[in-house]
Design a protein around this motif. Sequence first.
Motif: not given
Length: 165
Positions: A11-14
Amino acid sequence: MNDAARNRDYGFIAIVMFVVAISIWLVLMPWVPAIASATMHRFHLRSSSFACWVTQFPIPTMYNFANQVEVTNIPPGFVDPILENPLGEISPATSGSRRYINHFPFRIITFVSSRYRNLKDGTDRWFTLNSSYRGQSIQTRIHADPDGDHKGGYVIVRLPDQAAR
């Protein structure tokens, strides 16, 4: 599977990728006329499709363009009657003066304070919205026609583009 691979926060990467994509869009806007044009069309609710508009929705909108609005009670192209306002009262609806605004030019019609100021008397109003950026410009003309079926309501009609002269 090791702990590092298991604990990755996709989610953080997205979110980071999303922020990078928006940043690239904003950085390229001064050098890619198509990006500036697409963004100006979004400001005037004239995107080529809903998908194009929604794709740009998260991109920040403040201070991007020179946005001007003009509000009059006379249709575009008509001559202002000499005795329209015999007492000489000046109001935003009769003055026809242009002013700069931030964000979306359509806020002059949709936001509560400007909507009240310009449409409170229940008469026809014509809005001319202009945005310009690095040699590009777009103009949208709107007629706010009082809706007889709904007290205080208006039918908002985008007028046809003016032919190039």
